[in-house]
Write a protein that holds these residues in place. Structure first.
Motif, PDB file in Angstrom:
ATOM      1  N   ALA A 139       0.832  -1.206   0.000  1.00 37.53           N
ATOM      2  CA  ALA A 139       0.000   0.000   0.000  1.00 37.53           C
ATOM      3  C   ALA A 139       0.865   1.253   0.000  1.00 37.53           C
ATOM      4  N   TRP A 140       1.907   1.259   0.813  1.00 38.38           N
ATOM      5  CA  TRP A 140       2.775   2.438   0.860  1.00 38.38           C
ATOM      6  C   TRP A 140       3.601   2.577  -0.410  1.00 38.38           C
ATOM      7  N   GLN A 141       4.064   1.469  -0.965  1.00 41.42           N
ATOM      8  CA  GLN A 141       4.818   1.559  -2.228  1.00 41.42           C
ATOM      9  C   GLN A 141       3.926   2.130  -3.315  1.00 41.42           C
ATOM     10  N   GLY A 142       2.642   1.781  -3.268  1.00 39.49           N
ATOM     11  CA  GLY A 142       1.693   2.337  -4.229  1.00 39.49           C
ATOM     12  C   GLY A 142       1.567   3.851  -4.098  1.00 39.49           C
ATOM     13  N   ILE A 143       1.616   4.350  -2.874  1.00 36.97           N
ATOM     14  CA  ILE A 143       1.559   5.800  -2.663  1.00 36.97           C
ATOM     15  C   ILE A 143       2.795   6.478  -3.230  1.00 36.97           C
ATOM     16  N   LEU A 144       3.974   5.898  -2.946  1.00 34.00           N
ATOM     17  CA  LEU A 144       5.218   6.481  -3.472  1.00 34.00           C
ATOM     18  C   LEU A 144       5.229   6.456  -5.001  1.00 34.00           C
TER      19      LEU A 144
END
Length: 439
Positions: free
Chosen positions: A71-76
């Protein structure tokens, strides 16, 4: 949904214990060792003009945790694609957050966005950007924003905002009339009805064992005590806190709560059907499943607003997390990143579905179908999260140490080792000492 242990134990403003350790590390390191890559303004950066940058850092632990990494990699990745900016991860374990941030801040190389764990160590360095404008119109509970605000500047924008609220077995609660908006007197009477119906059942598996006895704070708030004022004056021992702890102990003395219960114990007691109520974060609905609850408990888990006394407002200690930005070089790009993370519905949906914690921004949370379809989460947002409040001491580096002191003081009272007034007077002296030494 896979939730790590570190996710389960943290709270929005936690970082005090690691922050305290961080100061020790700084002393040993001479405040000179860079901990992360980057070129930036460093200490005193708020005096420099805010600029854009083609590359910023992202400091935090979530990219190192399996449950949240995607999920966080998707934000980055999403922000990088939209803005044409490189976001370089600087990953460290959660329990090292404050130490790493302190070292990087002191090195003068902090530049970019960071997750809020340990953020308090950066405030004396004057390196954080004001995020006040980003919060406008998002519908984030004011009590949560207040706890991240210093000298009129919002230093962390909450991405998730919940609280430690009252979790109910809906079938039992309904049978005795337990619901939101109760006075503490009516609540205690309802607990007595539960006990009368089934003497083997613990009506309320309230925390009665440290380190979780910091839960005493939201009861003191509900009776009207500040506990600690905004200018860091401890009020424990005032009439309201004495009344609150006298009432809390009366539940134990009457057998409506049970001795030696930590939150982890309460989760198991509730999931196994041996307790009707307890206190927890919105992850409670996940815990009942992972602890093997029967289907009728899973189907009927609910949340209510915390009962209060004397017409005071209902409060729950805030729980969640957010992002900060370094000021000066790259600040404008960092603010764009935080705005993206806080308002992009696709990114917020992915994060919610992995964490089971709703976005802090009501304007975003209202657009997530899976959140709207979960009746427990809907109840938790309205009955608990909207009444969340950070503690004044969440802004100082010894947050966890003060929580531990409160828990220890309340434990001696519950154990009958000291009377309520004398115990709270001693606790006030201890807490004020910590505040004076660290503010």
């Amino acid at each position: 949904m896979n939730i790590s242990n570190s996710q389960l134990s943290r709270r929005a403003f936690l970082g005090g214990s690691t922050a305290l350790a961080a100061f020790g590390v700084l002393a040993l390191a001479g405040c000179a060792t860079p901990a992360a890559p980057g070129t930036g303004a460093g200490a005193g950066a708020t005096a420099n003009a805010a600029t854009k940058a083609k590359s910023i850092n992202f400091y935090g632990n979530s990219l190192g945790e399996e449950a949240l990494k995607a999920a966080w990699q998707g934000i980055l990745d999403g922000f990088s694609k939209d803005a044409g900016v490189k976001v370089a991860p600087v990953i460290y374990p959660y329990d090292q957050a404050a130490t790493q941030l302190a070292l990087t801040g002191r090195s003068g190389k902090l530049m970019g966005v960071g997750q809020s764990g340990g953020w308090q160590v950066l405030t004396p360095m004057n390196v954080l950007a004001d995020l006040s404008e980003l919060a406008e119109g998002l519908g984030i509970p004011q009590g949560v924003l207040d706890s991240y605000t210093m000298d009129g500047k919002l230093l962390v924008l909450p991405l998730t905002a919940a609280g430690i609220g009252m979790i109910t077995n809906g079938e039992i609660a309904k049978s005795v009339g337990i619901k939101s908006g109760m006075t503490v007197e009516k609540f205690a009477t309802a607990l007595e009805k539960i006990k009368a119906q089934d003497s083997s059942l613990i009506p309320y598996a309230a925390v009665t064992k440290n380190p979780d006895l910091k839960d005493a704070v939201h009861w003191m708030w509900g009776f009207g005590s500040d506990v600690v004022t905004d200018d860091l004056k401890c009020t424990i021992g005032d009439a309201e806190s004495v009344e609150a702890m006298t009432w809390y102990k009366s539940l134990l003395d009457a057998g409506l709560t049970q001795t030696n219960v930590a939150r982890s114990d309460a989760r198991i007691l509730f999931a196994s059907g041996r307790a009707a109520l307890y206190d927890d974060a919105p992850l409670a609905s996940t815990f009942v499943k992972t602890n093997g609850a029967a289907q009728n408990i899973i189907d009927n888990i609910g949340a209510i607003a915390r009962p209060t006394a004397g017409g005071n407002d209902s409060y729950n200690r805030a729980w969640g997390g957010g992002l900060f930005a370094s000021a000066g070089e790259g600040e404008l790009t960092s603010l764009e990143f935080i705005k993206y993370a806080a308002t992009n519905v696709k990114a917020a949906t992915a994060l919610y579905e992995k964490s089971a914690v709703a976005p802090a921004a009501k304007s975003v949370a209202d657009q997530i179908p899976s959140l709207a379809a979960d009746k427990f989460q809907v109840a938790f947002r309205t009955e608990v999260s909207e009444h969340a409040r950070g503690a004044a001491w969440d802004r100082v580096a010894v947050t966890a140490q003060i929580d531990a002191a409160i828990g220890g003081g309340v434990a001696t009272i519950l154990a009958g080792q000291v009377d309520v007034q004398a115990g709270l007077n001693a606790l006030k002296k201890e807490v004020q000492g910590l505040l004076d030494a660290n503010s």
